[in-house]
Scaffold this motif. Structure first.
Motif, PDB file in Angstrom:
ATOM      1  N   THR A 191      93.417 -24.049 -77.445  1.00 39.48           N
ATOM      2  CA  THR A 191      93.535 -24.641 -79.064  1.00 39.48           C
ATOM      3  C   THR A 191      93.504 -25.958 -78.643  1.00 39.48           C
ATOM      4  OG1 THR A 191      96.149 -24.740 -79.571  1.00 39.48           O
ATOM      5  CG2 THR A 191      94.690 -22.829 -80.005  1.00 39.48           C
ATOM      6  N   VAL A 192      93.036 -27.191 -80.240  1.00 36.34           N
ATOM      7  CA  VAL A 192      92.519 -27.848 -80.020  1.00 36.34           C
ATOM      8  C   VAL A 192      93.512 -28.408 -81.741  1.00 36.34           C
ATOM      9  CG1 VAL A 192      90.666 -27.921 -82.096  1.00 36.34           C
ATOM     10  CG2 VAL A 192      91.277 -29.772 -80.029  1.00 36.34           C
ATOM     11  N   SER A 193      94.744 -29.636 -81.147  1.00 32.98           N
ATOM     12  CA  SER A 193      95.251 -30.717 -81.904  1.00 32.98           C
ATOM     13  C   SER A 193      94.396 -31.658 -82.784  1.00 32.98           C
ATOM     14  CB  SER A 193      97.193 -30.318 -81.747  1.00 32.98           C
ATOM     15  OG  SER A 193      97.502 -30.910 -80.649  1.00 32.98           O
ATOM     16  N   GLY A 194      94.198 -32.346 -82.431  1.00 30.15           N
ATOM     17  CA  GLY A 194      93.845 -33.399 -82.763  1.00 30.15           C
ATOM     18  C   GLY A 194      92.833 -34.222 -82.153  1.00 30.15           C
ATOM     19  N   ILE A 195      91.987 -35.140 -82.621  1.00 33.53           N
ATOM     20  CA  ILE A 195      91.154 -36.124 -81.824  1.00 33.53           C
ATOM     21  C   ILE A 195      90.998 -37.201 -81.661  1.00 33.53           C
ATOM     22  CG2 ILE A 195      88.866 -35.210 -84.232  1.00 33.53           C
ATOM     23  CD1 ILE A 195      87.099 -34.665 -82.846  1.00 33.53           C
ATOM     24  N   ASN A 196      90.624 -37.621 -81.589  1.00 36.18           N
ATOM     25  CA  ASN A 196      90.529 -39.290 -81.468  1.00 36.18           C
ATOM     26  C   ASN A 196      89.630 -39.897 -82.350  1.00 36.18           C
ATOM     27  OD1 ASN A 196      89.378 -39.853 -79.028  1.00 36.18           O
ATOM     28  ND2 ASN A 196      91.290 -40.173 -78.381  1.00 36.18           N
ATOM     29  N   ASN A 197      89.170 -41.689 -81.813  1.00 33.56           N
ATOM     30  CA  ASN A 197      87.988 -42.097 -82.646  1.00 33.56           C
ATOM     31  C   ASN A 197      87.392 -42.260 -81.162  1.00 33.56           C
ATOM     32  OD1 ASN A 197      88.976 -42.450 -85.310  1.00 33.56           O
ATOM     33  ND2 ASN A 197      89.117 -44.479 -84.781  1.00 33.56           N
TER      34      ASN A 197
END
Length: 421
Positions: free
Chosen positions: A245-251
């Protein structure tokens, strides 16, 4: 490898044990909009939003905006309907405030305000309109936002079918992430959007989301905008895992989450970091207290992760994946804490956490990572107004401000915030 990791973690426990000292003091944001108040979000330049409950038990809750550097500066955010309640949840660095209000029919709708004009009525983030084959949706909900003010969430039908949409900063027009010109395709995708970055592709941010897959297995995905629509890429599953599962993404387009290994004797969950949407993830293997999961990733690529310790409680660490095990720092709680919960990491590497002592009093603390010249430290914030309890709820993206709630000596709740050193 495992013996080395055990030794390395032992060294970290010694090297990262910092002092617990008082940081800058809380600033009371006031009670102009109610008696019981709480700060929900704060920007890099110290503009905060939150919510208050008025003294009257029959009055609606009131959202507010305030300047952290100006005590008692609460300003009421106007409702969608004068007889209905609203809630503010988040504020972007560009001043767009996301939340929700009940409309005249008592239907909860996602809305935005602008911090510069708190007296103006909010803008409704509208649901998807009707098509030849589908009735219009009836309500909306925000699940995440970025620092530009783009909001992501759901457009929801009368049957509670949910379609993932994005509303660009300052606008109420929904854009479907799964789109098609034909029939019903692209609606009711059943995905859960978890995060959105501020890096624009063709004018739109990228989105992290978890979607249903074959045999009930969740599929982590990243949505990126091309010239005409969003293209959705499934993130690769880690070798040996059966789901992620994915919880975050950055710039930087790095994303974080966790992967499950149900056949392993240890490491049933491991933190996973995808450096690109098509790259195999880097995973975190710990020989001691090994079950772990990635919670967030900052814009320099440092991960905040939770692990299960020997008592079964959650403990926390930061990890720079490019350095492997050498990129780990354990977040050691203050010496007096019996419980701790970390919830946010800023771009400067500091982590916001709440610590509980043996008398069950909560205290908000800021953990600063070790550097080559100094050990890690816990800077804990003293309660104000004669109280003994406080809690952090938000940390600005740059780590310059934090906010939360303080219980004062009269047992009233103060919305508080503070600039950080």
């Amino acid at each position: 490898m495992n013996k080395y990791l055990i030794s390395f973690v032992s060294c970290l426990l010694v090297g990262a044990f910092g002092l617990s000292v008082n940081a800058a003091g809380y600033i009371d944001l006031g009670h102009a909009t109610g008696e019981q108040c709480k700060t929900e979000s704060v920007t890099n330049n110290g503009i905060a939003v939150g919510n208050c409950s008025p003294a009257s038990t029959s009055a609606n809750n009131v959202p507010f905006v305030a300047n952290v550097n100006t005590p008692n500066s609460q300003a009421r955010l106007e409702p969608l309907d004068p007889h209905q309640p609203c809630v503010a949840r988040a504020i972007s660095n560009d001043g767009w405030i996301g939340g929700s209000c009940n409309d005249a029919n008592s239907v909860d709708q996602a809305v935005i305000w602008n911090a510069a004009t708190p007296g103006a009525a909010p803008t409704v983030l509208t649901p998807l309109p009707s098509t030849l084959l589908r009735a219009a949706d009836v309500r909306t909900m925000i699940t995440a936002f970025n620092q530009r003010g783009d909001m992501i969430g759901w457009s929801i039908s009368n049957n509670d079918e949910r379609s993932t949409v994005v509303w660009l900063a300052g606008t109420g027009t929904p854009v479907r992430v799964f789109s098609s010109l034909l029939g019903l395709l692209g609606y009711n995708d059943k995905c859960i959007p978890t995060d959105v970055n501020t890096t624009l592709a063709n004018g739109y941010p990228s989105i992290a989301l978890n979607c249903p897959g074959a045999n009930g297995i969740t599929v982590p995905r990243i949505a990126q905008r091309n010239a005409s629509a969003y293209a959705v890429t499934s993130l690769p599953i880690a070798s040996g895992a059966n789901r992620c599962t994915v919880s975050g993404i950055n710039n930087l387009m790095q994303s974080v989450g966790d992967c499950e290994y149900p056949q392993a004797d240890i490491n049933l969950n491991r933190t996973a970091v995808w450096n690109t949407p098509t790259a195999a993830p880097l995973t975190l293997t710990l020989a001691v207290d090994s079950k772990n999961a990635g919670l967030a990733i900052n814009n320099t690529g440092v991960v905040l992760a939770a692990r299960q310790d020997a008592t079964g409680r959650a403990s926390y660490l930061t990890w720079l994946p490019t350095l492997g095990v050498f990129g780990i720092q354990l977040i050691v709680p203050p010496t007096w804490a019996v419980w701790v919960q970390a919830f946010s990491i800023a771009d400067n590497g500091i982590v916001a956490l709440n610590s509980t002592d043996s008398d069950q009093y909560n205290t908000g603390c800021i953990w600063t990572p070790a550097t080559s010249g100094s050990p890690a430290t816990n800077n804990c914030l003293a309660s104000i107004g004669g109280g003994k309890k406080n809690q952090l709820t938000t940390l600005s993206q740059n780590g310059g401000y934090a906010g939360g709630v303080n219980v004062n000596g009269a047992q009233d709740l103060d919305a508080v915030a503070t600039p950080l050193p």
